[in-house]
Design an enzyme around this catalytic site. Structure first.
Site, mmCIF file in Angstrom:
data_model
loop_
_atom_site.group_PDB
_atom_site.id
_atom_site.type_symbol
_atom_site.label_atom_id
_atom_site.label_comp_id
_atom_site.label_asym_id
_atom_site.label_seq_id
_atom_site.Cartn_x
_atom_site.Cartn_y
_atom_site.Cartn_z
ATOM 1 N N PRO A 127 39.272 61.950 -14.046
ATOM 2 C CA PRO A 127 39.019 62.952 -12.997
ATOM 3 C C PRO A 127 38.080 64.090 -13.382
ATOM 4 O O PRO A 127 38.471 65.259 -13.451
ATOM 5 C CB PRO A 127 40.422 63.468 -12.693
ATOM 6 N N CYS A 128 36.815 63.771 -13.559
ATOM 7 C CA CYS A 128 35.824 64.792 -13.886
ATOM 8 C C CYS A 128 35.608 65.759 -12.714
ATOM 9 O O CYS A 128 35.105 66.860 -12.921
ATOM 10 C CB CYS A 128 34.516 64.153 -14.332
ATOM 11 N N HIS A 129 36.025 65.373 -11.511
ATOM 12 C CA HIS A 129 35.886 66.264 -10.358
ATOM 13 C C HIS A 129 36.793 67.494 -10.471
ATOM 14 O O HIS A 129 36.595 68.477 -9.781
ATOM 15 C CB HIS A 129 36.186 65.507 -9.051
#
Length: 177
Positions: free
Chosen positions: A135-137
């Site tokens: 989850p780089c967001h």
């Protein structure tokens, strides 16, 4: 993640598996090897010759559950052979950011033991080959701004709203595009 070493693969000849999936954010191409998921890309069309495997099929099911707000974490092995130790360390840290929470690039750098690595962390975050699942967001600017996302800032915002509608200003039960 149940897999204690989700980023590693064995040194064997690897097959490439592909499966497209029409998600609420558009066509996702799910790629895998014999050992795990290798990449997720967003595309405008579905022109991929399908060659699914257990990893791509599981990824599609789990992504759909995520978009339906039925899943808050993923349990899919990754095969990220060939990436640097630093990149693997950054991506492992991303997985630890809880659903609905965010962390700044600076906080992420500090958690990795080097506050001066902010630029390297940001660059590595942007090269994440398995967005959403890794989850780089969930990484934002220190001032709370939405900065950089390989799939686009609009999608980053929608993912953050999906995970935490109160914090990100909208109440919704599905992604709205």
């Amino acid at each position: 993640m149940k897999n204690s070493a989700p980023f590693l693969s064995k040194d064997h000849k690897q097959n490439k598996y592909l499966q497209s999936y029409l998600s609420p954010i558009g066509w996702l191409i799910l790629e895998a090897s014999n050992f795990g998921l290798t990449r997720i890309t967003l595309t405008e069309t579905n022109n991929v010759k399908q060659r699914p495997c257990i990893f791509t099929s599981d990824a599609q099911v789990q992504l759909q559950e995520y978009f339906n707000m039925e899943r808050t974490s993923f349990d899919i092995p990754f095969d990220l052979k060939g990436y640097s130790e630093f990149a693997l360390k950054v991506w492992a840290a991303l997985i630890k950011i809880p659903f609905g929470k965010t962390m700044s690039y600076k906080e992420l750098s500090i958690s990795l033991g080097d506050v001066k690595a902010i630029r390297a962390v940001g660059t590595t975050n942007g090269k994440n080959p398995i967005p959403i699942i890794i989850p780089c967001h969930r990484v934002i600017g220190s001032d709370g701004s939405l900065t950089g996302y390989a799939l686009g800032l609009d999608i980053k915002k929608q993912l953050l709203i999906l995970e935490n509608p109160r914090k990100f200003g909208q109440i919704q039960t599905k992604l709205a595009f």
